[in-house]
Enzyme design. Structure first.
Site, mmCIF file in Angstrom:
data_model
loop_
_atom_site.group_PDB
_atom_site.id
_atom_site.type_symbol
_atom_site.label_atom_id
_atom_site.label_comp_id
_atom_site.label_asym_id
_atom_site.label_seq_id
_atom_site.Cartn_x
_atom_site.Cartn_y
_atom_site.Cartn_z
ATOM 1 N N LYS A 153 12.215 -37.602 -32.286
ATOM 2 C CA LYS A 153 12.517 -36.180 -32.028
ATOM 3 C C LYS A 153 14.005 -36.009 -31.699
ATOM 4 O O LYS A 153 14.684 -35.138 -32.249
ATOM 5 C CB LYS A 153 11.672 -35.701 -30.845
ATOM 6 N N LYS A 212 23.587 -35.240 -24.214
ATOM 7 C CA LYS A 212 22.416 -36.126 -24.191
ATOM 8 C C LYS A 212 22.063 -36.617 -25.604
ATOM 9 O O LYS A 212 21.726 -37.785 -25.822
ATOM 10 C CB LYS A 212 21.238 -35.358 -23.566
HETATM 11 P P1 NAD Z 1 5.664 -37.705 -21.529
HETATM 12 O O1 NAD Z 1 5.019 -37.346 -22.799
HETATM 13 O O2 NAD Z 1 5.314 -38.981 -20.828
HETATM 14 O O3 NAD Z 1 5.434 -36.520 -20.448
HETATM 15 C C1 NAD Z 1 5.400 -35.155 -20.753
HETATM 16 C C2 NAD Z 1 4.377 -34.499 -19.841
HETATM 17 O O4 NAD Z 1 4.419 -33.080 -20.046
HETATM 18 C C3 NAD Z 1 2.940 -34.941 -20.126
HETATM 19 O O5 NAD Z 1 2.348 -35.405 -18.921
HETATM 20 C C4 NAD Z 1 2.255 -33.674 -20.646
HETATM 21 O O6 NAD Z 1 0.893 -33.572 -20.276
HETATM 22 C C5 NAD Z 1 3.088 -32.609 -19.966
HETATM 23 N N1 NAD Z 1 3.037 -31.281 -20.605
HETATM 24 C C6 NAD Z 1 3.235 -30.965 -21.913
HETATM 25 N N2 NAD Z 1 3.171 -29.623 -22.081
HETATM 26 C C7 NAD Z 1 2.922 -29.089 -20.858
HETATM 27 C C8 NAD Z 1 2.762 -27.762 -20.372
HETATM 28 N N3 NAD Z 1 2.830 -26.704 -21.186
HETATM 29 N N4 NAD Z 1 2.513 -27.578 -19.062
HETATM 30 C C9 NAD Z 1 2.431 -28.639 -18.215
HETATM 31 N N5 NAD Z 1 2.599 -29.922 -18.613
HETATM 32 C C10 NAD Z 1 2.837 -30.141 -19.918
HETATM 33 O O7 NAD Z 1 7.233 -37.643 -21.790
HETATM 34 P P2 NAD Z 1 8.413 -38.319 -20.926
HETATM 35 O O8 NAD Z 1 8.672 -39.691 -21.426
HETATM 36 O O9 NAD Z 1 8.160 -38.063 -19.475
HETATM 37 O O10 NAD Z 1 9.648 -37.416 -21.431
HETATM 38 C C11 NAD Z 1 9.846 -36.083 -21.007
HETATM 39 C C12 NAD Z 1 11.188 -35.616 -21.542
HETATM 40 O O11 NAD Z 1 12.224 -36.474 -21.039
HETATM 41 C C13 NAD Z 1 11.307 -35.651 -23.073
HETATM 42 O O12 NAD Z 1 12.036 -34.540 -23.512
HETATM 43 C C14 NAD Z 1 12.068 -36.950 -23.327
HETATM 44 O O13 NAD Z 1 12.780 -36.893 -24.551
HETATM 45 C C15 NAD Z 1 12.963 -37.020 -22.122
HETATM 46 N N6 NAD Z 1 13.393 -38.368 -21.711
HETATM 47 C C16 NAD Z 1 12.510 -39.390 -21.633
HETATM 48 C C17 NAD Z 1 12.966 -40.649 -21.224
HETATM 49 C C18 NAD Z 1 12.030 -41.829 -21.124
HETATM 50 O O14 NAD Z 1 12.520 -42.968 -20.961
HETATM 51 N N7 NAD Z 1 10.725 -41.648 -21.202
HETATM 52 C C19 NAD Z 1 14.304 -40.850 -20.887
HETATM 53 C C20 NAD Z 1 15.171 -39.770 -20.944
HETATM 54 C C21 NAD Z 1 14.704 -38.527 -21.347
#
Ligand code: NAD
Length: 296
Positions: free
Chosen positions: A247, A172
Site C-alpha cells: 500500500k 513517511k
Molecule cells: P493493523 O492492521 O495491525 O491494525 C489496524 C487496526 O485498525 C486493526 O486492529 C483493525 O481492526 C482496526 N480498524 C480498521 N478499521 C477500523 C475502524 N473503522 N474503526 C476501528 N478500528 C478499525 O495495522 P498496523 O500494523 O497497526 O498499522 C497501522 C498503520 O500504521 C498503517 O497505516 C501502517 O501502514 C502504519 N505503520 C505500521 C508499521 C508497522 O510496523 N506495523 C510501522 C509504521 C507505520
C-alpha cells in the site's frame, strides 16, 4: 499533564502505542472493530468504548491508527463521520500512513468545523511502538504541532515537524520507499552470500560493520535464524505486513507521478512486493521478501 485521550485502531502498532499512553498516566478510551484487542487494553487500564463516537467524545485528544486512507476518511468524513461528533476543543492526531491528499482532505473538513488536526505517521515498527521510541513525522501548523508534541512524547523519542498538513505523509512515504529498497537489497545480498557458501550471520556482521550497513541489516534482519527477535526468525509473523508495505509503495508511486519524479528503484520494489502478495504472503511481515530470492 494527564489528558483524556481517545484511541481508535489498536492493531500491531496502535495497541502498544495506546498501552504507553496508559502507562504515562493519561485516561485512555479505546476502540477497535476487533473486540479482543479492546478487551486486552481494558484489562491493562484503558476504558473500553462502545463505538467510535463514544471514543471521540469528552476527550482532549483523539488519535487514530488505521490501515489505509479509506478507513481514515470513512471514520472522520461523511454523514456518519466523527466530524459531527468531535468537540472544537479536541485535537485530532492521525498516525496512520495514508496519502497526503487524503490527510489534507480530512484536515480541511475538520478545520471547517473548527477542529484541530495534524497528520503524524510513525516510523520504528512494532518494537518502537512497544518501547515508546517511535519517530513521529508531523504535518500541521505550529500551534497544533506544539500541542501534539506533548502527547506524542509519551509514545516516541523523535518528533519532527515536516511542514503543513500532509507533509508528514510525504516524508513517511519517502522513508518507506527507501526502506523497501533496503529490505529487498539486503535480502538479495544475503542470499547471494548464502549461495556462495557464507554463513548469513557472519555475512550480516561483516556488512553491518562495513559500508552496506543499514537499518534492515542491523535491526530487522530478513534471513531466518540470524536475529532471534526479528520477524524472519518467527515465521515472518508481522511486524509490518507485506500488504501495508505494498500500500505504501502504491502511495509512493502516486506521489512520484504527481511530482514527475524518477523512482526506478521504488518502482522495482513495488513490483517485488506485488509479486509477494500474489504468492499469498500479504499478511506476512515485509521482510518475507527474502523468500523471493531463496532457491528453496
Ligand atoms: P493493523 O492492521 O495491525 O491494525 C489496524 C487496526 O485498525 C486493526 O486492529 C483493525 O481492526 C482496526 N480498524 C480498521 N478499521 C477500523 C475502524 N473503522 N474503526 C476501528 N478500528 C478499525 O495495522 P498496523 O500494523 O497497526 O498499522 C497501522 C498503520 O500504521 C498503517 O497505516 C501502517 O501502514 C502504519 N505503520 C505500521 C508499521 C508497522 O510496523 N506495523 C510501522 C509504521 C507505520
Amino acid at each position: 499533564m494527564s489528558l483524556s485521550i481517545g484511541f481508535i485502531g489498536l492493531g500491531n502498532m496502535g495497541g502498544p502505542m495506546a498501552a504507553n499512553l496508559v502507562k504515562a498516566g493519561h485516561q485512555v478510551k479505546v476502540f477497535d472493530l476487533n473486540q479482543s484487542v479492546v478487551n486486552l487494553l481494558a484489562d491493562n487500564g484503558a476504558i473500553a468504548a462502545n463505538d467510535a463516537k463514544h471514543c471521540a467524545t469528552d476527550i482532549d485528544v483523539l488519535i487514530s491508527m488505521l490501515p489505509a486512507s479509506k478507513h481514515v476518511k470513512s471514520l472522520y468524513l461523511g454523514d456518519t463521520g466523527l466530524v459531527h461528533v468531535l468537540a472544537k476543543t479536541t485535537l485530532v492526531i492521525d498516525c496512520s500512513t495514508i496519502d497526503a491528499a487524503s490527510a489534507r482532505e480530512v484536515g480541511a473538513e475538520l478545520g471547517e468545523h473548527g477542529i484541530a488536526f495534524v497528520d503524524a505517521p510513525v516510523s520504528g515498527g512494532v518494537a518502537g511502538a512497544t518501547a515508546g521510541t517511535l519517530t513521529f513525522i508531523v504535518g500541521g501548523d505550529d500551534a497544533h504541532f506544539n500541542q501534539a508534541q506533548r502527547v506524542l512524547a509519551d509514545m516516541g523519542k523523535n518528533i519532527f515537524h515536516a511542514g503543513d498538513i500532509g507533509a508528514g505523509q510525504v516524508a513517511k512515504i519517502c522513508n518507506n520507499m527507501l526502506l523497501s529498497i533496503l529490505m529487498a537489497g539486503t535480502s538479495e545480498a544475503l542470499q547471494m552470500g548464502i549461495n556462495n557458501g557464507l554463513d548469513p550471520k557472519v555475512l550480516s556482521d561483516i556488512m553491518t560493520a562495513s559500508s552496506g550497513r543499514n537499518w534492515t541489516l542491523e535491526l530487522y534482519n530478513p534471513c531466518p535464524g540470524v536475529m532471534e527477535t526479528a520477524p524472519a526468525s518467527n515465521n515472518y509473523k508481522p511486524g509490518f505486513m507485506v500488504d501495508l508495505m505494498a500500500k505504501d509503495l502504491g502511495l509512493a508511486m502516486e506521489a512520484a507521478q504527481q511530482s514527475n519524479s524518477s523512482t526506478p528503484m521504488g518502482s522495482m520494489a513495488k513490483n517485488l512486493y506485488t509479486m509477494l502478495q500474489h504468492q499469498g504472503a500479504g499478511s506476512e511481515d515485509f521482510s518475507a521478501i527474502f523468500k523471493l530470492f531463496s532457491k528453496e
